[in-house]
Design a protein around this motif. Structure first.
Motif, PDB file in Angstrom:
ATOM      1  N   GLY A  86     -39.409 -24.318 -41.966  1.00 39.74           N
ATOM      2  CA  GLY A  86     -37.883 -23.961 -41.594  1.00 39.74           C
ATOM      3  C   GLY A  86     -37.438 -22.695 -42.332  1.00 39.74           C
ATOM      4  O   GLY A  86     -36.827 -21.937 -41.564  1.00 39.74           O
ATOM      5  N   ALA A  87     -37.664 -22.654 -43.496  1.00 39.24           N
ATOM      6  CA  ALA A  87     -37.273 -21.477 -44.162  1.00 39.24           C
ATOM      7  C   ALA A  87     -37.955 -20.244 -43.572  1.00 39.24           C
ATOM      8  O   ALA A  87     -37.433 -19.051 -43.517  1.00 39.24           O
ATOM      9  N   TRP A  88     -39.097 -20.321 -43.227  1.00 42.54           N
ATOM     10  CA  TRP A  88     -39.833 -19.277 -42.650  1.00 42.54           C
ATOM     11  C   TRP A  88     -39.391 -18.545 -41.411  1.00 42.54           C
ATOM     12  O   TRP A  88     -39.294 -17.506 -40.768  1.00 42.54           O
ATOM     13  N   HIS A  89     -38.471 -19.703 -40.661  1.00 43.68           N
ATOM     14  CA  HIS A  89     -37.531 -19.363 -39.443  1.00 43.68           C
ATOM     15  C   HIS A  89     -36.106 -18.744 -39.681  1.00 43.68           C
ATOM     16  O   HIS A  89     -35.443 -18.160 -38.874  1.00 43.68           O
ATOM     17  N   PHE A  90     -36.043 -18.400 -41.031  1.00 41.06           N
ATOM     18  CA  PHE A  90     -34.618 -17.916 -41.144  1.00 41.06           C
ATOM     19  C   PHE A  90     -34.430 -16.559 -40.643  1.00 41.06           C
ATOM     20  O   PHE A  90     -33.232 -16.194 -39.996  1.00 41.06           O
ATOM     21  N   LEU A  91     -35.323 -15.469 -41.101  1.00 44.84           N
ATOM     22  CA  LEU A  91     -35.065 -14.367 -40.397  1.00 44.84           C
ATOM     23  C   LEU A  91     -34.894 -14.214 -38.942  1.00 44.84           C
ATOM     24  O   LEU A  91     -34.149 -13.466 -38.562  1.00 44.84           O
ATOM     25  N   PRO A  92     -36.027 -14.938 -38.309  1.00 49.14           N
ATOM     26  CA  PRO A  92     -35.805 -14.758 -36.689  1.00 49.14           C
ATOM     27  C   PRO A  92     -34.602 -15.389 -36.122  1.00 49.14           C
ATOM     28  O   PRO A  92     -34.115 -14.973 -35.150  1.00 49.14           O
ATOM     29  N   PHE A  93     -34.022 -16.166 -37.034  1.00 49.99           N
ATOM     30  CA  PHE A  93     -32.798 -16.911 -36.354  1.00 49.99           C
ATOM     31  C   PHE A  93     -31.743 -16.168 -36.705  1.00 49.99           C
ATOM     32  O   PHE A  93     -30.533 -16.623 -36.646  1.00 49.99           O
ATOM     33  N   TRP A  94     -31.851 -15.207 -37.983  1.00 49.72           N
ATOM     34  CA  TRP A  94     -30.578 -14.456 -38.210  1.00 49.72           C
ATOM     35  C   TRP A  94     -29.909 -13.442 -37.438  1.00 49.72           C
ATOM     36  O   TRP A  94     -30.678 -12.224 -37.233  1.00 49.72           O
ATOM     37  N   GLU A  95     -29.149 -13.845 -36.531  1.00 54.90           N
ATOM     38  CA  GLU A  95     -28.560 -13.170 -35.798  1.00 54.90           C
ATOM     39  C   GLU A  95     -27.171 -12.359 -36.155  1.00 54.90           C
ATOM     40  O   GLU A  95     -26.719 -12.870 -37.183  1.00 54.90           O
ATOM     41  N   PRO A 115     -20.853 -21.049 -38.669  1.00 54.36           N
ATOM     42  CA  PRO A 115     -22.129 -20.319 -38.060  1.00 54.36           C
ATOM     43  C   PRO A 115     -23.137 -20.503 -39.273  1.00 54.36           C
ATOM     44  O   PRO A 115     -24.358 -20.836 -39.051  1.00 54.36           O
ATOM     45  N   LEU A 116     -23.090 -20.374 -40.742  1.00 52.87           N
ATOM     46  CA  LEU A 116     -23.998 -20.280 -41.563  1.00 52.87           C
ATOM     47  C   LEU A 116     -24.390 -21.545 -41.577  1.00 52.87           C
ATOM     48  O   LEU A 116     -25.569 -22.042 -41.651  1.00 52.87           O
ATOM     49  N   PHE A 117     -23.419 -22.647 -41.530  1.00 52.85           N
ATOM     50  CA  PHE A 117     -23.965 -24.095 -41.422  1.00 52.85           C
ATOM     51  C   PHE A 117     -24.746 -24.494 -40.605  1.00 52.85           C
ATOM     52  O   PHE A 117     -25.863 -25.417 -40.544  1.00 52.85           O
ATOM     53  N   LEU A 118     -24.395 -23.951 -39.498  1.00 52.57           N
ATOM     54  CA  LEU A 118     -25.177 -24.223 -38.077  1.00 52.57           C
ATOM     55  C   LEU A 118     -26.660 -23.742 -38.339  1.00 52.57           C
ATOM     56  O   LEU A 118     -27.596 -24.318 -37.718  1.00 52.57           O
ATOM     57  N   LEU A 136     -28.397 -23.471 -40.913  1.00 49.97           N
ATOM     58  CA  LEU A 136     -29.156 -24.106 -41.962  1.00 49.97           C
ATOM     59  C   LEU A 136     -29.540 -25.516 -41.444  1.00 49.97           C
ATOM     60  O   LEU A 136     -30.700 -26.009 -41.455  1.00 49.97           O
ATOM     61  N   LEU A 137     -28.575 -25.912 -40.463  1.00 49.03           N
ATOM     62  CA  LEU A 137     -28.724 -27.144 -39.799  1.00 49.03           C
ATOM     63  C   LEU A 137     -29.815 -26.890 -38.935  1.00 49.03           C
ATOM     64  O   LEU A 137     -30.837 -27.851 -38.811  1.00 49.03           O
ATOM     65  N   ILE A 157     -28.086 -30.812 -32.054  1.00 45.42           N
ATOM     66  CA  ILE A 157     -28.786 -30.846 -33.376  1.00 45.42           C
ATOM     67  C   ILE A 157     -28.748 -32.136 -34.200  1.00 45.42           C
ATOM     68  O   ILE A 157     -29.783 -32.643 -34.506  1.00 45.42           O
ATOM     69  N   LEU A 158     -27.725 -32.621 -34.234  1.00 51.38           N
ATOM     70  CA  LEU A 158     -27.647 -33.774 -35.231  1.00 51.38           C
ATOM     71  C   LEU A 158     -28.171 -34.803 -34.323  1.00 51.38           C
ATOM     72  O   LEU A 158     -28.980 -35.802 -35.205  1.00 51.38           O
ATOM     73  N   ALA A 159     -28.085 -35.206 -33.229  1.00 52.94           N
ATOM     74  CA  ALA A 159     -28.695 -36.191 -32.317  1.00 52.94           C
ATOM     75  C   ALA A 159     -30.113 -36.196 -32.338  1.00 52.94           C
ATOM     76  O   ALA A 159     -30.777 -37.039 -32.580  1.00 52.94           O
TER      77      ALA A 159
END
Length: 286
Positions: free
Chosen positions: A176-185, A194-197, A199-200, A254-256
């Motif tokens: 999950g942490a590895w995906h941070f940069l690609p998802f940082w739009e 948006p930040l919460f989203l 991380l979620l 995402i929650l479901a």
């Protein structure tokens, strides 16, 4: 130099995690240079292919480098043997290939009773065959290059010290942490939601899915099946999840989705007697 070699030999998985992140993020930084991060829509349109290729370099590159350093040719022969292991029983193919699409479609159909926005994307797409084909091909490519590292290198080494559940959670949270940069739009940090989203999206469902992947691998020792299970996940998300989900509807999805995966993990954990301790690390879990 000797100190570094000794550290790598003593901490191969930690070294793998660090090296994977450094290679991936470094290659991505080169791909989006000189604009840098966060990634904008314009960057994705012009260098999107390079960004995604850069993502895949990390897990595979780190794994290959460390296998070469630690195990040499014997390590590559062993990796290849796991990659071509395919006679594992039909039930494991069912788990690997059907877990993601069945859960995703069930959740979306249930949520669609609340809003038509949750209607599975493929149901409302005119060109179904091209969408499915592209998703499957992309999923196989991503699954192959990522799992050569995550499952090819990290998982077997962690399993010598930790149980299935602990191994899955460790790799899952790093994943999950590895995906941070690609998802940082570009609009990710425009506000608290948006930040919460972000991380979620990274940490709510990737860890439980990885636990299930480790469970399947632990019972089959098939890297080939791990590739297929990863590919099934990527293809299913592309084929079924509506791209238009945003804000509240995206959070609901995402929650479901995360809740469903954690429930499955809890059910399997209880039935198999898993724990977070490493006591069952060397016991084959059926």
């Amino acid at each position: 130099m000797t100190t570094i070699k000794n550290f790598i030999k003593s901490h191969p998985v930690l070294t793998y995690f660090v090296l994977t992140v450094v290679i991936t993020w470094g290659c991505m930084a080169l791909a989006v240079y000189p604009n840098g991060f966060p990634i904008t829509e314009e960057q994705l349109q012009t260098t999107g292919a390079l960004v995604y290729v850069a993502m895949l370099v990390g897990p595979t590159g780190a794994g290959i480098l460390l296998i070469s350093f630690l195990d040499g040719r014997a390590g590559f022969r062993e990796l290849l043997s796991r990659l071509v292991t395919w006679r594992v029983g039909i039930r494991w193919y069912a788990v690997a290939l059907l877990t993601a699409p069945l859960l995703i479609t069930t959740i979306l159909l249930g949520l669609s009773l609340l809003s038509s926005e949750f209607q599975p994307a493929i149901f409302t797409t005119d060109n179904k065959a091209p969408v499915v084909l592209a998703a499957v091909v992309a999923g196989l490519a991503v699954g192959f290059f990522e799992e050569l590292g995550w499952t090819g290198f990290a998982v077997p080494r962690l399993r010598t010290h930790y149980g299935v559940l602990s191994t899955g959670l460790i790799v899952g949270f790093v994943w999950g942490a590895w995906h941070f940069l690609p998802f940082w739009e570009s609009d990710t940090f425009s506000g608290a939601i948006p930040l919460f989203l972000l991380l979620l999206r990274l940490f709510s469902w990737l860890p439980p899915y990885r636990v299930l992947m480790v469970w399947v691998y632990d019972n089959t020792k098939s890297l080939f099946l791990s590739v297929l299970m990863h590919a099934s996940l990527m293809a299913s998300l592309t084929i079924f999840v509506p791209a238009e989900l945003s804000g509240t509807t995206l959070i609901m999805w995402i929650l479901a989705w995360a809740a469903a995966l954690w429930i499955v993990v809890a059910a399997v954990s209880i039935s198999k007697g898993w724990s977070l301790s490493g006591q069952s690390a060397r016991r084959r879990v059926a």
